[in-house]
Write a protein that holds these residues in place. Structure first.
Motif, PDB file in Angstrom:
ATOM      1  N   UNK A 132     -57.197  36.933  17.282  1.00  0.00           N
ATOM      2  CA  UNK A 132     -56.098  37.313  18.167  1.00  0.00           C
ATOM      3  C   UNK A 132     -56.502  38.575  18.923  1.00  0.00           C
ATOM      4  N   UNK A 133     -56.326  38.540  20.246  1.00  0.00           N
ATOM      5  CA  UNK A 133     -56.639  39.709  21.074  1.00  0.00           C
ATOM      6  C   UNK A 133     -55.338  40.332  21.559  1.00  0.00           C
ATOM      7  N   UNK A 134     -55.098  41.570  21.127  1.00  0.00           N
ATOM      8  CA  UNK A 134     -53.919  42.330  21.558  1.00  0.00           C
ATOM      9  C   UNK A 134     -54.367  43.424  22.526  1.00  0.00           C
ATOM     10  N   UNK A 135     -53.437  43.933  23.308  1.00  0.00           N
ATOM     11  CA  UNK A 135     -53.792  44.915  24.333  1.00  0.00           C
ATOM     12  C   UNK A 135     -52.550  45.665  24.775  1.00  0.00           C
TER      13      UNK A 135
ATOM     14  N   UNK B 255     -50.488  45.255  27.044  1.00  0.00           N
ATOM     15  CA  UNK B 255     -49.323  44.469  27.456  1.00  0.00           C
ATOM     16  C   UNK B 255     -48.735  43.650  26.296  1.00  0.00           C
ATOM     17  N   UNK B 256     -49.306  43.784  25.111  1.00  0.00           N
ATOM     18  CA  UNK B 256     -48.725  43.138  23.928  1.00  0.00           C
ATOM     19  C   UNK B 256     -47.468  43.900  23.528  1.00  0.00           C
ATOM     20  N   UNK B 257     -46.402  43.161  23.270  1.00  0.00           N
ATOM     21  CA  UNK B 257     -45.147  43.818  22.865  1.00  0.00           C
ATOM     22  C   UNK B 257     -45.372  44.589  21.566  1.00  0.00           C
TER      23      UNK B 257
ATOM     24  N   UNK C 259     -44.705  42.675  18.409  1.00  0.00           N
ATOM     25  CA  UNK C 259     -45.724  41.640  18.183  1.00  0.00           C
ATOM     26  C   UNK C 259     -46.996  42.262  17.627  1.00  0.00           C
TER      27      UNK C 259
ATOM     28  N   UNK D  46     -48.502  41.112  14.167  1.00  0.00           N
ATOM     29  CA  UNK D  46     -49.826  40.462  14.161  1.00  0.00           C
ATOM     30  C   UNK D  46     -50.800  41.251  13.301  1.00  0.00           C
TER      31      UNK D  46
END
Lengths: 285, 285
Positions: free
Chosen positions: B186-189, B191-193, B196, B200
């Motif tokens: 999973x790639x978060x950044x 703009x990830x809430x 979330x 995650x």
């Protein structure tokens, strides 16, 4: 289910956009021309080719067939592609795949120049996608998923999207494209634990099923409110076309889902034609 | 916490592997030679350069400095790189970055030939990574994360790994490398809430923090049993080096975590030297 996300209405809108752009090209004496390269007489290739020819003609685009014998020498096939690369009257290439096993498909697809690689099949085009560049064309199937979401005003930015499948044809490219659209992306695949796959899918806002196996996404993996995009094209023993998603069961739970047939696949060829028009436009810019 | 995943012990093991490989090269009259290209007199560049020189010499490798003035013309810098590409006695290139703003860094880094691009900074090398090819060198920092996991017998295959950050320097490459190792990624950044991101991370087996901001991973985002890899190198107002992870708080919950300093960063330069030796070996194969 609230909504069946049909491809046709999306394709119609894209078609209209193409038709609006044609007069400016005709005025300059340009007819966007698509080279269709087929090796051998595979019936599914011919069916796809006929669909593309028909679609092109409907839109006023010019298809040009390059039919090669099934036993063509790889070097000769590469020369065919190179000649198309160098032909200013041809604006894009559709190479029907898979190629016969006797041919090194990588060598052939990597001969396509990025400017005419309408479906992003060469490594050079795929690399640009990874690097986040927008100079090349996106793979039509991956783009079709995104177009369907956008047409239906389904937010991508900040949403949790699970992609099932990690192929270079669809899984990895669509993940990179969705990442660029600011989604939070999870890539699942054959080595993902079954329980994890179920949990991740159930927890997602959008699931893109691109595993290439019927029955990949079942009702127990879906939650209310979700959007399901089915990229699978599989055939059962009776020859019936099936997606990766158990549509009947899933549609009772999810908020929206694409059918197969009539979903993503209906948009793909239209996007190929849109890319062809863009390629033609770029030659005069 | 059960374990602090220190980088030094991993680096020592890699160093020993390098030393074991040197006699075969010396016998052929080959001394693996590293071109270090620095533009200007930035103190942190010089510090990094001194570290690399010292490390190379300890291992019997030959550093060779190419120091360019801060106001060098971009074309001249590109000529320096081209000359190194063509010099058979040089096996690899370390280009100190970031380059001065007056220079188009993309044009310069893309001049590196893949055979000598030890840290995977050119688009050509990065593309190979995306395509799953193993002919190029992996980015050292991304590889360091994986080496630390493997050295400590932490399973990657089938595990849920969250990568925070999507840069081409670390986030996207490490995600692709872990995907190839059969992890579910999973790639978060940015703009990830927030909710979330927390969920995650808490649900992952391994978290790779590569956002480039201190305090990215806090105690409330971590679960017992997890492994945390901290790629961040940040400095606070007092000039103290900090990772992306709130190590003190997180270490009370997670099973294992890398410290900063003394974690991932301690392995990175060692891997650069390993790549240099491999590049030298490839010239005789």
């Amino acid at each position: 289910m609230e909504k069946v996300l049909k491809g046709k209405i999306v394709a119609d809108a894209i078609n209209q956009g193409i038709l609006n752009r044609m007069p400016a090209l005709y005025e300059r004496g340009i007819v966007p021309t698509l080279a269709i390269v087929r090796v051998g007489e595979n019936p599914s290739d011919i069916a796809y080719e006929n669909g593309a020819v028909k679609k092109a003609k409907t839109l006023g685009l010019q298809p040009e067939k390059f039919i090669c014998p099934a036993d063509i020498d790889q070097r000769d096939l590469i020369e065919v592609i190179k000649a198309i690369n160098n032909d200013e009257k041809i604006h894009g290439i559709l190479l029907l795949q898979p190629l016969p096993e006797s041919i090194d498909a990588d060598a052939v697809r990597n001969t396509l120049c990025p400017e005419k690689d309408l479906d992003c099949i060469s490594d050079a085009s795929l690399s640009r996608l990874f690097l986040g560049e927008t100079t090349g064309f996106a793979p039509c199937t991956a783009e079709a998923c995104i177009e369907i979401l956008k047409y239906n005003h389904i937010e991508i930015k900040g949403k949790k999207i699970v992609v099932i499948g990690r192929s270079m044809v669809i899984g990895k490219p669509v993940a990179m494209m969705l990442l660029k659209e600011n989604a939070t992306i999870t890539i699942c695949h054959t080595k993902t634990a079954e329980a994890d796959l179920k949990d991740l899918c159930r927890g997602a806002d959008i699931v893109i099923a691109a595993a290439g196996h019927a029955g990949t996404l079942t009702a127990d993996m879906v939650s209310p409110g979700q959007v399901i995009i089915d990229v699978g094209i599989n055939f059962n023993e009776e020859g019936k076309m099936l997606g990766d998603v158990d549509f009947e069961a899933v549609s009772k739970i999810a908020a929206a889902a694409t059918p197969v047939p009539g979903g993503v696949g209906s948009v793909t060829t239209t996007l190929l034609m849109k890319h062809l028009v863009e390629a033609a436009e770029r030659t005069v810019k």
